[in-house]
Design an enzyme around this catalytic site. Structure first.
Site, PDB file in Angstrom:
ATOM      1  N   GLY A  14      -0.337   1.911  -6.035  1.00 47.81           N
ATOM      2  CA  GLY A  14      -0.690   1.446  -4.700  1.00 47.81           C
ATOM      3  C   GLY A  14       0.556   1.288  -3.859  1.00 47.81           C
ATOM      4  O   GLY A  14       0.706   0.332  -3.089  1.00 47.81           O
ATOM      5  N   GLY A  18       1.416  -1.671   2.435  1.00 46.29           N
ATOM      6  CA  GLY A  18       1.240  -3.077   2.123  1.00 46.29           C
ATOM      7  C   GLY A  18       2.195  -3.610   1.078  1.00 46.29           C
ATOM      8  O   GLY A  18       3.395  -3.349   1.108  1.00 46.29           O
ATOM      9  N   TYR A 156     -14.301  -8.837  -7.744  1.00 43.54           N
ATOM     10  CA  TYR A 156     -12.840  -8.968  -7.605  1.00 43.54           C
ATOM     11  C   TYR A 156     -12.346 -10.157  -8.425  1.00 43.54           C
ATOM     12  O   TYR A 156     -11.379 -10.047  -9.195  1.00 43.54           O
ATOM     13  CB  TYR A 156     -12.495  -9.147  -6.135  1.00 43.54           C
ATOM     14  CG  TYR A 156     -11.027  -9.237  -5.830  1.00 43.54           C
ATOM     15  CD1 TYR A 156     -10.242  -8.084  -5.703  1.00 43.54           C
ATOM     16  CD2 TYR A 156     -10.409 -10.465  -5.621  1.00 43.54           C
ATOM     17  CE1 TYR A 156      -8.903  -8.159  -5.394  1.00 43.54           C
ATOM     18  CE2 TYR A 156      -9.065 -10.557  -5.319  1.00 43.54           C
ATOM     19  CZ  TYR A 156      -8.311  -9.394  -5.201  1.00 43.54           C
ATOM     20  OH  TYR A 156      -6.970  -9.479  -4.894  1.00 43.54           O
TER      21      TYR A 156
END
Length: 260
Positions: A14, A18, A156
């Protein structure tokens, strides 16, 4: 302060935006080489090229979906091609929004693959590379929601809790190999996803006030952290200055956690 990271290879999932991108920049600033992974080829390759130019390190962008076995295999092979990993940052992930009653099996399975199996597969594949280098460091980016759940994202919450336990178990397994494994549980981090959602809810003129309301409700410092603030902790925890830390979970949440 020399963190002892020069010429190490850090693999960040990822890594094109961010938190992951900020972590990659943090390692590069210390002279570490970086391997960024993300699903979008154009962005991850562009960010890797920018980091290489800006910091004078080796940087590679790999387009891969780490929620799949094939994607993890591609990352493992790419790391071996760069000489082998010294550091792994399991960061790829995203929030969910559902109720337990409404969420189907497919959604549960996707988040399990993204948050848990990616860490399992990459650990299994990159730990041998670290052993060949005499040691290494692994950080799992979980969430405060692993222990303080939010009502609207049960999947989550559950998968991040599982990731935290996997991290502890892996730490116990590789402690004798000079590989340190820890978890970071962030709180409110001002990522592009937070801004995007806030704009959808409150519009271009109201999104900042909306996020301040979220921070006020969380308490503690009553503000969001920047991705760079969080990245500093990741980099330190992988450095020689944190050499006695393994098997632990650290909250970087501005005081949001309500328990001790």
């Amino acid at each position: 302060m020399d963190l002892g990271l020069k010429s190490k290879l850090a693999v960040i999932t990822g890594g094109s935006v961010g938190i992951g991108l900020a972590v990659a920049e943090g390692f590069a600033a210390e002279g570490a080489n970086v391997l960024l992974t993300a699903r979008g080829r154009a962005r991850v390759e562009a960010e890797a090229a920018r980091i290489a130019k800006q910091f004078g390190v080796r940087a590679l962008g790999v387009a891969a979906d780490v929620a799949t076995a094939a994607g993890c295999d591609a990352v493992i092979a790419a790391a071996q091609g760069m000489g082998g990993a010294d550091i792994l940052i399991n960061n790829a992930g995203t929030g969910s929004n559902e109720t337990i009653a409404e969420a189907d099996d497919a959604k549960w399975q996707y988040y399990w693959d993204l948050h848990v199996m990616a860490a399992v597969r990459l650990g299994r594949g990159l730990v041998p590379q670290m052993k060949a280098h005499g040691g290494g460091a692994i950080i799992h980016n979980a969430s405060i929601c692993a222990v303080q759940p939010l009502w609207y994202e049960p999947i989550y919450n559950t998968t991040k809790a599982a990731l935290m336990m996997f991290s502890k178990t892996l730490a116990n397994e590789v402690v004798g190999e000079n590989i340190r494994v820890n978890t970071i549980n962030p709180g409110l981090i001002l990522t592009p996803d937070w801004i995007k959602t806030a704009k959808q809810i409150a519009g271009e003129d109201g999104w900042e006030a909306h996020l301040q309301g979220v921070a006020n409700e969380a308490g503690g410092m009553k503000r969001f952290a920047t991705p760079e603030e969080l990245a500093n902790f990741f980099v330190f925890l992988c450095s020689d200055k944190a050499s006695y830390s393994t098997g632990s979970t650290y909250f970087v949440d501005g005081g949001w956690l309500k328990t001790v």
